[in-house]
Design an enzyme around this catalytic site. Structure first.
Site, PDB file in Angstrom:
ATOM      1  N   ASP A  99       0.866  -1.166   0.000  1.00  0.00           N
ATOM      2  CA  ASP A  99       0.000   0.000   0.000  1.00  0.00           C
ATOM      3  C   ASP A  99       0.918   1.237   0.000  1.00  0.00           C
ATOM      4  O   ASP A  99       2.137   1.136   0.171  1.00  0.00           O
ATOM      5  CB  ASP A  99      -0.970  -0.010   1.184  1.00  0.00           C
TER       6      ASP A  99
HETATM    7  C1  BGC Z   1      -5.092   3.048  -0.042  1.00  0.00           C
HETATM    8  C2  BGC Z   1      -5.243   1.955  -1.080  1.00  0.00           C
HETATM    9  C3  BGC Z   1      -5.131   2.551  -2.454  1.00  0.00           C
HETATM   10  C4  BGC Z   1      -3.797   3.250  -2.565  1.00  0.00           C
HETATM   11  C5  BGC Z   1      -3.524   3.848  -3.939  1.00  0.00           C
HETATM   12  C6  BGC Z   1      -3.872   3.885  -0.269  1.00  0.00           C
HETATM   13  O1  BGC Z   1      -3.811   4.993   0.564  1.00  0.00           O
HETATM   14  O2  BGC Z   1      -5.061   2.460   1.238  1.00  0.00           O
HETATM   15  O3  BGC Z   1      -6.459   1.294  -0.911  1.00  0.00           O
HETATM   16  O4  BGC Z   1      -5.262   1.544  -3.426  1.00  0.00           O
HETATM   17  O5  BGC Z   1      -3.754   4.299  -1.618  1.00  0.00           O
HETATM   18  O6  BGC Z   1      -4.300   4.935  -4.193  1.00  0.00           O
END
Ligand code: BGC
Length: 747
Positions: free
Chosen positions: A289
């Site tokens: 993440d």
């Molecule tokens: C979120 C994810 C997301 C990623 C990319 C993160 O802050 O937890 O779910 O896919 O950002 O945008």
């Protein structure tokens, strides 16, 4: 040979090899593995590390832009993937640099959060889960993939498969709710929809099962917070949707931000190597993440970012989203003998395999074709599908004295801050959805059914301020109308990531406005239409209103879909995928709890020294599986093919369902079991099947389910097994029922 001649010779041999095999786009995996090996034999360690790095584009009024730092990385062959960059034009432009200007011409991978639609936005995921319609959910993912792939995207960071049992946590809006079985089915639907039959088609995209694992169990519902759970809960509740994703062929996984039992997910070998790869045989790639590798430092799990990179790569994490730690330290870690180069090879290989599967080496620009975009985005049939999904996802929570449906001849006072809203109606994580022109407001939807003269509109108040200046007009219109229809709820920033709430009531003074209307227009029926991204505490509103329709954030065509329900064009059929508490104090609350040693007696729920509260019932306001229709369904004659089954037998269970009301309609029949005694305790109810059927008024149908010992298995601390003994069983239209039948599993 000088460097350039050498490089050219290598590249030439790779291309010959690659092109010779490129006649068939539906390449076999073996072909792909050979090509990847051949390509990797040409790659330097820096180029391999480059494949493990992903950075985000930025956004400008003119569209996506890429910083000069990232441009440099791209040109050096040190960037494998980008997120937050789309449009046929921009992705083609960047892809051209990757292909033409880097030594090996390896195409970039473009990923984005296509969560509940790309341009055509469907109801938020929790809302769509309320439809219990896996075909419709799969179709929405197919449409999202069609649209996203036409704007250069290869990969979505979806579906989110975190079980959500705590409405304080804003991300319950992104999942399928509290139940394992329902989430498993929905996981499969999304993955089939995004990835289609063949990833090498230009309109299919990689799906990503996220966030692995336990993210939804954050303490106190606070985002990113600590998670502690035993292996029992982990394996029986939080892991199964991810296993379902692997079984459905999901290509990628994303790490979770949380720690689990003291080990942050992004550095967790047990979950990524032991479970995901060794036990489940997952061979796609794992992305972190956002900045999650660096976060191992503040977690207190890594001494510094170099240490964090070492931990993550050792845990089996392939692609670094945004942290920069792989970029800065992987090579150094090899030189210092802290990691083996094999770990980098493995990560690079897995990422390249996905690029091959997508057909990017055959034609790197296949997703970036302007004409296809023009013919794909907002197709009328996509908007129509989104309208249907919005109707199918709206849950009728209460409907006293047939307050709904509305008739086309009555005059309504249409009041509330969300009546004319187009900004919030598409919800959080609405990808490239339009928050202005394209979305259909509830006002527009209602207007398509009623004459202007029959709509008396007042905003009444804001979502989240204390300004009461609009109350007066709202009250005076309410007095003139036949019925009062309110459109209220949260704004879209109140759910999604980093949007936890300690107060889950309708925000601001909206409820005060309802109270004022109830007082000033006591004889008028009040219908509350809600938009929100989590279960709310609706105890007060339940006592003030006659009907409540939970529409979540219903999406681009939401206004039309909701109006279809309001006017009976679509008879509501949605059922809650998550429990609505009576108050925040009951949270976390979900239907398949354990019984405890002191369950409350049904005839005396307040008995002392039982597992209850002194100031509230245990029961929720609206249970899991609940949702009304304009008609009634009567369940009778549940029949079991036998009262004993062996481990290899199939139990047939059937029930007659009759539509006894005055409307045709759909019903979601839900099959529950209760394993009465286990070597570890079992929940009081567990969903094990459901079927959505359509019944004309007066019609009766027999719904049949099959159950085998596979369905009775659970993790008992040692293994997944179905234990001999008595099981209660029921089929019902809600989780709020008492068991009347049982059977025995014999071994
Ligand atoms: C979120 C994810 C997301 C990623 C990319 C993160 O802050 O937890 O779910 O896919 O950002 O945008």
């Amino acid at each position: 040979m000088n460097k350039d001649t050498f490089t050219f010779a290598l590249l030439f041999s790779f291309l010959i090899f690659s092109c010779a095999k490129n006649t068939n786009t539906n390449q076999s995996n073996n072909d792909i593995y050979t090509k990847v090996d051949s390509l990797m034999s040409l790659m330097t360690i820096k180029e391999k590390i480059g494949q493990t790095i992903m950075y985000s584009g930025d956004w400008d009024v003119t569209g996506p832009v890429v910083s000069s730092n990232n441009m440099t990385l791209l040109k050096n062959g040190s960037l494998g993937a980008m997120l937050n960059v789309y449009s046929a034009k921009k992705t083609k432009e960047l892809q051209k640099i990757a292909v033409d200007e880097t030594r090996l011409g390896i195409p970039l991978l473009f990923g984005y959060d296509v969560i509940h639609g790309f341009r055509t936005i469907f109801p938020i995921n929790l809302g769509h889960a309320s439809s219990w319609d896996v075909e419709d959910i799969e179709n929405s993912a197919r449409i999202a993939a069609e649209e996203a792939s036409s704007e250069g995207l290869h990969w979505t960071f979806a579906p989110m498969l975190d079980i959500g049992r705590d409405p304080r946590w804003g991300r319950v809006s992104e999942g399928a709710g509290e139940d394992v079985f329902l989430t498993n089915e929905i996981a499969t639907a999304y993955i089939k929809g995004f990835q289609g039959q063949d990833l090498s088609m230009h309109n299919t995209i990689l799906a990503c099962a996220k966030h692995f694992v336990g993210y939804g169990a954050a303490q106190a519902g606070r985002d990113y917070h600590t998670v502690n759970m035993g292996e029992d809960e982990l394996r029986n509740v939080y892991l199964p949707p991810f296993k379902a994703a692997v079984d459905a062929g999901v290509e990628t996984f994303m790490t979770a931000f949380n720690e689990i039992n003291g080990v942050p997910a992004t550095g967790n070998k047990f979950i990524f190597r032991d479970i995901l790869r060794d036990e489940w045989g997952f061979n796609g790639f794992v992305v972190t993440d956002y900045t999650a590798i660096n976060e191992l430092v503040p977690h207190g799990f890594a001494e510094n970012e170099m240490h964090a990179a070492e931990i993550a790569i050792k845990a089996g994490i392939d692609l670094d989203m945004m942290s920069g730690a792989y970029k800065s330290y992987l090579e150094k870690l090899v030189h210092e003998n802290k990691i083996s180069v094999d770990l980098i090879n493995d990560a690079c290989r897995r990422i390249l395999i996905s690029k091959f599967k997508l057909g990017l080496f055959d034609d790197p620009y296949r997703y970036s074709v302007e004409e296809r975009k023009i013919n794909t985005i907002y197709k009328p049939e996509f908007l129509e599908a989104a309208r249907k999904s919005a109707a199918m996802s709206s849950v009728l929570l209460k409907n006293n004295d047939d307050a709904l449906p509305l008739s086309k001849t009555e005059t309504i006072a249409l009041i509330g801050p969300l009546v004319k809203d187009k900004e919030n109606i598409i919800g959080n994580w609405a990808a490239a959805g339009d928050r202005k022109g394209k979305a259909i407001s509830i006002f527009q939807g209602i207007k398509s059914y009623l004459n202007d003269a029959n709509i008396l509109y007042a905003k009444g108040c804001d979502i989240n301020t204390n300004n009461k200046s609009g109350f007066k007009k709202a009250i005076s219109l309410a007095k003139k109308a036949d019925k009062i229809v309110l459109v209220m709820g949260e704004n879209y920033h109140m759910s999604g990531e980093a949007a936890s709430r300690t107060n889950i009531k309708i925000p601001g003074i909206q409820t005060e406005l309802i109270k004022a209307l109830r007082k000033e227009a006591p004889s008028k029926q009040i219908i509350l239409i809600l938009m929100n991204g989590r279960p709310l505490d609706l105890s007060e509103e339940d006592s003030l209103t006659d009907a409540i329709l939970e529409t979540w954030f219903p999406g681009t065509s939401g206004g039309y879909g909701v109006a279809d329900v309001l006017f009976g064009e679509y008879n509501p059929s949605a059922k809650l995928p998550i429990t609505f508490p009576r108050s925040i104090g009951q949270v976390p609350i979900y239907y398949n709890v354990k019984n405890t040693g002191r369950p409350i007696p049904l005839d005396n729920p307040k008995e002392d020294y039982k597992s209850n509260y002194i100031d509230s019932p245990n029961t929720p306001l609206y249970p899991f599986g609940h949702g009304l229709s304009y008609t009634n369904f009567e369940y009778s004659d549940i029949t079991l093919s036998s009262n004993k089954i062996g481990v290899s037998d199939t139990l047939l269970v059937s029930v007659n369902i009759k539509n006894t009301g005055n409307y045709d309609g759909h019903e979601v029949a839900q099959l529950y079991i209760h394993d009465k005694v286990g070597s570890i305790t079992r929940p009081v109810k567990e969903l094990k099947g459901f079927e959505k059927i359509f019944l004309k008024k007066g019609e009766i149908k027999t719904v049949k389910f099959k159950l085998t010992s596979e369905d009775l298995k659970f993790f008992n601390g040692i293994e997944f097994t179905a234990e001999a003994g008595e099981f209660e069983i029921a089929i019902s239209g809600t989780s709020d029922f008492s068991f009347m039948n049982s059977f025995e599993l014999i071994r």
